[in-house]
Design a protein around this motif. Sequence first.
Motif, PDB file in Angstrom:
ATOM      1  N   LYS A 232      38.989  42.732  47.618  1.00  0.00           N
ATOM      2  CA  LYS A 232      38.837  42.022  46.340  1.00  0.00           C
ATOM      3  C   LYS A 232      38.236  40.635  46.561  1.00  0.00           C
ATOM      4  O   LYS A 232      37.278  40.236  45.909  1.00  0.00           O
ATOM      5  CB  LYS A 232      40.209  41.843  45.645  1.00  0.00           C
ATOM      6  N   THR A 233      38.846  39.903  47.516  1.00  0.00           N
ATOM      7  CA  THR A 233      38.399  38.536  47.749  1.00  0.00           C
ATOM      8  C   THR A 233      36.969  38.515  48.284  1.00  0.00           C
ATOM      9  O   THR A 233      36.139  37.717  47.838  1.00  0.00           O
ATOM     10  CB  THR A 233      39.381  37.839  48.709  1.00  0.00           C
TER      11      THR A 233
ATOM     12  N   ASP B 170      44.952  34.336  43.024  1.00  0.00           N
ATOM     13  CA  ASP B 170      45.911  34.930  43.959  1.00  0.00           C
ATOM     14  C   ASP B 170      46.689  33.818  44.669  1.00  0.00           C
ATOM     15  O   ASP B 170      46.073  32.970  45.312  1.00  0.00           O
ATOM     16  CB  ASP B 170      45.136  35.770  44.977  1.00  0.00           C
TER      17      ASP B 170
ATOM     18  N   HIS C   8      43.618  33.132  49.655  1.00  0.00           N
ATOM     19  CA  HIS C   8      42.631  33.469  50.690  1.00  0.00           C
ATOM     20  C   HIS C   8      41.231  32.972  50.328  1.00  0.00           C
ATOM     21  O   HIS C   8      40.528  32.419  51.158  1.00  0.00           O
ATOM     22  CB  HIS C   8      42.578  34.984  50.907  1.00  0.00           C
TER      23      HIS C   8
ATOM     24  N   ASP D 264      39.299  36.431  41.094  1.00  0.00           N
ATOM     25  CA  ASP D 264      39.793  37.177  42.262  1.00  0.00           C
ATOM     26  C   ASP D 264      41.294  37.407  42.078  1.00  0.00           C
ATOM     27  O   ASP D 264      42.093  36.485  42.225  1.00  0.00           O
ATOM     28  CB  ASP D 264      39.521  36.374  43.542  1.00  0.00           C
TER      29      ASP D 264
HETATM   30 MG    MG Z   1      42.408  38.879  48.120  1.00  0.00          MG
END
Ligand code: MG
Length: 323
Positions: free
Chosen positions: A31-32, A95, A99, A188
């Motif tokens: 995802k990131t 998130d 990250h 994200d």
């Molecule tokens: Mg992530």
Amino acid sequence: MSLWLAENATPPARRYTRRIIVCNQKGGVGKTAVAAGVAAACAEGSDLKVLVASQKMTLLEDLEAADVDLDDVQIQDLDEVHPGLGLRVLLVDYDPQGHLTSQLGIPQIPAKQPSLAKYMAGTVQQGSAKDLIVTVADDRFGGRLDVLPSCADAFLLDIMISTDRNRQATLERVLKPLEAEYDAIVVDCPPSLGVGMDAAIYYGRRRPDEEPNNSGVLVPVQAEDSSADAFELLIEQIDDGQADWNIEVDHLGLVVNLYDARDGYVVTSSLNAWRAVGEPRVIGVIARLKDQREAVRNKKALLSYAPNSQQAKVIRRIVREFV
Ligand SMILES: [Mg+2]
Ligand SMILES: Nc1ncnc2c1ncn2[C@@H]1O[C@H](COP(=O)(O)OP(=O)(O)OP(=O)(O)O)[C@@H](O)[C@H]1O
């Protein structure tokens, strides 16, 4: 007659800032990496000539499937050259793990300070989310790529917004005032399916008069059986949200990430299974390659660290599938 036309002409579709919600509650699917890649690919300068993987044959396994002898293929021949998209982009680190923030070398917001979660919950009155934004200092993006950094308090987001009667609208409440300054906002998401995720899905819904696929969810998956189970749960949550709030959420597509055909038939057959889903369709397959990890280690955006890598070229293709 001309007056009648002027008064009765169909109004042009209203232009909304694109809202791209990158989500999947399964952890570690990319995802990131995809959110950062998509945002960077949108923000590359229009004065740059960038390499984009060809639409027809983005990947070697497509060639293999077509029974082409790979020794005869000049991979460069499959690239296209395009100008950068030059869009103004806000990349939201939604998130609490942070990250995305740390991978771009940006400090996380200290727990006691105003943050996205606190603005969503309405627990801070002073300032606005705009004050939190950091611009990525990199000539490639010419000041167009902004980040809303994460704060560890987002681990408590679900509790913080749980008593809000309109909790699904809390992310929108904070981000909407920023939209005028951006062509695209990329979120994200964390690997979870909680109330905060509801707010992200709601934010990505199609607004009245918005063109289909201007905004929506973009789902990175892996070519593995467990990824398919996780995807069903996500689809269920999106479908429930659509029914509960009477909204429509567009699927911008699936991105199969961390793909390596050498991992054998479980992986290759899973890719075929994702393609067979049909809708949402697979809009890109990103190979598992070292460049992504190296970019993270060097705290740079992949498109800046390795602009001519295969991964960068595929990310640019993915973005051009819906932008
Ligand atoms: Mg992530
Ligand atoms: N295509 C790729 N090739 C190589 N490494 C990759 C690729 N995509 C992601 N990675 C690496 O895999 C790890 C997980 O990726 P990422 O953090 O993007 O997943 P995620 O879905 O955001 O995870 P989380 O659910 O924890 O938020 C990271 O170390 C990342 O650098």
